[in-house]
Design a protein around this motif. Structure first.
Motif, PDB file in Angstrom:
ATOM      1  N   GLY A 121       0.807  -1.210   0.000  1.00 12.63           N
ATOM      2  CA  GLY A 121       0.000   0.000   0.000  1.00 12.63           C
ATOM      3  C   GLY A 121       0.840   1.259   0.000  1.00 12.63           C
ATOM      4  O   GLY A 121       2.067   1.216  -0.047  1.00 12.63           O
ATOM      5  N   ASP A 122       0.154   2.400   0.057  1.00 17.51           N
ATOM      6  CA  ASP A 122       0.794   3.710   0.038  1.00 17.51           C
ATOM      7  C   ASP A 122       0.399   4.454   1.306  1.00 17.51           C
ATOM      8  O   ASP A 122      -0.771   4.833   1.467  1.00 17.51           O
ATOM      9  CB  ASP A 122       0.364   4.488  -1.206  1.00 17.51           C
ATOM     10  CG  ASP A 122       0.964   5.888  -1.273  1.00 17.51           C
ATOM     11  OD1 ASP A 122       1.861   6.191  -0.456  1.00 17.51           O
ATOM     12  OD2 ASP A 122       0.519   6.682  -2.114  1.00 17.51           O
ATOM     13  N   PHE A 123       1.345   4.654   2.202  1.00 18.75           N
ATOM     14  CA  PHE A 123       1.036   5.304   3.468  1.00 18.75           C
ATOM     15  C   PHE A 123       0.453   6.698   3.257  1.00 18.75           C
ATOM     16  O   PHE A 123      -0.506   7.096   3.925  1.00 18.75           O
ATOM     17  CB  PHE A 123       2.289   5.382   4.355  1.00 18.75           C
ATOM     18  CG  PHE A 123       2.099   6.261   5.551  1.00 18.75           C
ATOM     19  CD1 PHE A 123       1.406   5.791   6.659  1.00 18.75           C
ATOM     20  CD2 PHE A 123       2.564   7.566   5.565  1.00 18.75           C
ATOM     21  CE1 PHE A 123       1.190   6.608   7.757  1.00 18.75           C
ATOM     22  CE2 PHE A 123       2.361   8.385   6.663  1.00 18.75           C
ATOM     23  CZ  PHE A 123       1.667   7.904   7.760  1.00 18.75           C
ATOM     24  N   LYS A 124       1.018   7.461   2.338  1.00 13.59           N
ATOM     25  CA  LYS A 124       0.630   8.863   2.181  1.00 13.59           C
ATOM     26  C   LYS A 124      -0.772   9.051   1.616  1.00 13.59           C
ATOM     27  O   LYS A 124      -1.311  10.157   1.662  1.00 13.59           O
ATOM     28  CB  LYS A 124       1.648   9.608   1.310  1.00 13.59           C
ATOM     29  CG  LYS A 124       2.930   9.981   2.045  1.00 13.59           C
ATOM     30  CD  LYS A 124       3.777  10.924   1.225  1.00 13.59           C
ATOM     31  CE  LYS A 124       5.007  11.396   2.010  1.00 13.59           C
ATOM     32  NZ  LYS A 124       4.656  12.208   3.167  1.00 13.59           N
ATOM     33  N   SER A 125      -1.380   8.000   1.088  1.00 14.91           N
ATOM     34  CA  SER A 125      -2.739   8.137   0.562  1.00 14.91           C
ATOM     35  C   SER A 125      -3.761   7.368   1.384  1.00 14.91           C
ATOM     36  O   SER A 125      -4.924   7.253   0.989  1.00 14.91           O
ATOM     37  CB  SER A 125      -2.792   7.669  -0.899  1.00 14.91           C
ATOM     38  OG  SER A 125      -2.499   6.289  -0.998  1.00 14.91           O
ATOM     39  N   THR A 126      -3.356   6.849   2.523  1.00 11.25           N
ATOM     40  CA  THR A 126      -4.240   6.036   3.364  1.00 11.25           C
ATOM     41  C   THR A 126      -4.940   6.904   4.400  1.00 11.25           C
ATOM     42  O   THR A 126      -4.302   7.663   5.123  1.00 11.25           O
ATOM     43  CB  THR A 126      -3.438   4.932   4.078  1.00 11.25           C
ATOM     44  OG1 THR A 126      -2.779   4.128   3.099  1.00 11.25           O
ATOM     45  CG2 THR A 126      -4.366   4.057   4.905  1.00 11.25           C
ATOM     46  N   GLY A 127      -6.265   6.785   4.469  1.00  6.80           N
ATOM     47  CA  GLY A 127      -7.041   7.590   5.400  1.00  6.80           C
ATOM     48  C   GLY A 127      -7.156   6.968   6.786  1.00  6.80           C
ATOM     49  O   GLY A 127      -6.828   5.796   6.998  1.00  6.80           O
ATOM     50  N   LEU A 128      -7.640   7.766   7.716  1.00 11.43           N
ATOM     51  CA  LEU A 128      -7.837   7.310   9.095  1.00 11.43           C
ATOM     52  C   LEU A 128      -8.779   6.112   9.134  1.00 11.43           C
ATOM     53  O   LEU A 128      -8.539   5.138   9.856  1.00 11.43           O
ATOM     54  CB  LEU A 128      -8.400   8.455   9.938  1.00 11.43           C
ATOM     55  CG  LEU A 128      -8.698   8.147  11.401  1.00 11.43           C
ATOM     56  CD1 LEU A 128      -7.406   8.026  12.203  1.00 11.43           C
ATOM     57  CD2 LEU A 128      -9.602   9.228  12.015  1.00 11.43           C
ATOM     58  N   HIS A 129      -9.861   6.157   8.356  1.00 16.41           N
ATOM     59  CA  HIS A 129     -10.851   5.081   8.401  1.00 16.41           C
ATOM     60  C   HIS A 129     -10.299   3.790   7.795  1.00 16.41           C
ATOM     61  O   HIS A 129     -10.653   2.693   8.244  1.00 16.41           O
ATOM     62  CB  HIS A 129     -12.126   5.521   7.689  1.00 16.41           C
ATOM     63  CG  HIS A 129     -12.714   6.783   8.247  1.00 16.41           C
ATOM     64  ND1 HIS A 129     -12.886   6.981   9.611  1.00 16.41           N
ATOM     65  CD2 HIS A 129     -13.139   7.933   7.650  1.00 16.41           C
ATOM     66  CE1 HIS A 129     -13.407   8.186   9.826  1.00 16.41           C
ATOM     67  NE2 HIS A 129     -13.557   8.776   8.651  1.00 16.41           N
ATOM     68  N   GLU A 130      -9.432   3.918   6.798  1.00 19.23           N
ATOM     69  CA  GLU A 130      -8.785   2.714   6.254  1.00 19.23           C
ATOM     70  C   GLU A 130      -7.838   2.103   7.284  1.00 19.23           C
ATOM     71  O   GLU A 130      -7.715   0.877   7.371  1.00 19.23           O
ATOM     72  CB  GLU A 130      -8.030   3.058   4.977  1.00 19.23           C
ATOM     73  CG  GLU A 130      -8.939   3.318   3.782  1.00 19.23           C
ATOM     74  CD  GLU A 130      -8.161   3.619   2.529  1.00 19.23           C
ATOM     75  OE1 GLU A 130      -8.574   3.161   1.453  1.00 19.23           O
ATOM     76  OE2 GLU A 130      -7.137   4.322   2.619  1.00 19.23           O
ATOM     77  N   ASN A 131      -7.166   2.952   8.060  1.00 18.56           N
ATOM     78  CA  ASN A 131      -6.328   2.427   9.138  1.00 18.56           C
ATOM     79  C   ASN A 131      -7.163   1.638  10.141  1.00 18.56           C
ATOM     80  O   ASN A 131      -6.707   0.619  10.675  1.00 18.56           O
ATOM     81  CB  ASN A 131      -5.599   3.567   9.847  1.00 18.56           C
ATOM     82  CG  ASN A 131      -4.450   4.131   9.028  1.00 18.56           C
ATOM     83  OD1 ASN A 131      -3.940   3.487   8.130  1.00 18.56           O
ATOM     84  ND2 ASN A 131      -4.044   5.356   9.345  1.00 18.56           N
TER      85      ASN A 131
END
Length: 309
Positions: free
Chosen positions: A81-91
């Motif tokens: 994945g791409d950390f910089k495009s990952t949202g809080l809800h995906e986390n």
């Protein structure tokens, strides 16, 4: 202790983590360790700072007879994945997938699985528990209990007040108000629609920041019926220590709240006035033993009743 690398599927992505088992045989109580904010790996290590928070919790729990799973965040370490495009809800989705994987392990007592999160990880743990996932308890370390935008403004005010006198004088001469600048940056971020954006000279995860600013963890906390332990350091400059008690009175289930004197957001003790400037030196020392003791004692105490039940 025995450590095994495991893979967790979350949507289209694979999270890679470490399952740490205590010595002995049988079904173990277990804790999912959810790391904090930023591009941190399964040990809570950041490219600029080896925090080691989740690793130290894992080893303390193993010594107390409790298994644990910790994982690299999406786009960090061995995870895809791409950390910089990952949202809080995906986390939060990733944390939920990791919890399901831990509960399904043959070495783990499914009735005695706990969530533990630090900083952003605490928000994610609360979100997962609020979705109705069955857990024996939730440990929230350095967890905020206010909307993210309010938390960020509080941080700016605390950090400004903790700066050395010479720096504060320089900021006044330059007519720089950190709190006002933070508010301006928030306005710019709210106006974005992309996953990432450049604010000033910094390219940041705008999607995560928008979601964090709008997120009020009290909505999740009110839906948690499992036992909750809230622990915050008295020298925390990133989360108001008073929020520990807010958490305790907001959750639907039984709760304990502890503010550990002299402990910072990175869970190390500090002397004198609280400061971010000493973090680089602080993290060379272990996580404060009082914090580790509170957590391991609470988890082992609740593990027995969870297994018996």
């Amino acid at each position: 202790m025995h450590e095994h690398q495991i893979h967790v599927t979350s949507g289209e992505h694979v999270l890679v983590g470490s399952l740490l088992l205590p010595e002995g045989e049988g079904l173990f109580p277990a804790v999912l360790l959810v790391p904090g904010s930023g591009p941190v790996n399964r040990d809570s290590d950041h490219p600029r700072a080896r925090l080691g928070i989740t690793r130290q919790f894992a080893h303390a729990l193993a010594q107390a007879g409790v298994a644990s799973l910790r994982y690299d965040k999406r786009g960090v370490g061995a995870s895809t994945g791409d950390f910089k495009s990952t949202g809080l809800h995906e986390n939060a989705d990733d944390a939920g997938a990791a919890l399901a994987a831990l509960s399904a392990r043959p070495e783990v007592a499914a009735s005695a699985v706990f969530l533990l999160g630090h900083s952003e990880g605490a928000l994610l743990a609360a979100a997962v528990a609020a979705r109705g996932r069955p857990v024996a308890g939730v440990v929230l370390i350095s967890c905020s209990a206010a909307p993210g935008e309010e938390v960020l403004r509080w941080q700016a005010a605390q950090i400004a007040a903790s700066l050395p006198p010479g720096v504060r004088v320089l900021l006044r001469l330059l007519r720089t108000d950190l709190v006002r600048q933070v508010r301006k940056n928030h306005d710019r971020i709210r106006a974005t629609t992309t996953d990432t954006a450049r604010i000033g000279l910094v390219r940041l995860n705008a999607r995560w920041t928008r979601e964090f600013m709008a997120h009020d963890p009290r909505e999740d906390l009110a839906r948690i019926h499992a036992p909750v332990l809230a622990v915050t350091g008295g020298f925390d400059l990133q989360v108001d220590p008073a929020h520990a008690e807010v958490i305790a009175v907001t959750v639907a289930g039984p709760a304990e709240a502890h503010v550990v004197p002299g402990v910072s957001h990175v869970l190390r003790s500090q002397s004198g006035r609280p400061s971010l400037n000493s973090y680089g030196k602080d993290v060379r020392r272990p996580v404060d033993s009082r914090v580790l003791g509170l957590v391991t004692d609470w988890v082992t105490r609740h593990s027995g009743s969870a297994v018996d039940g």
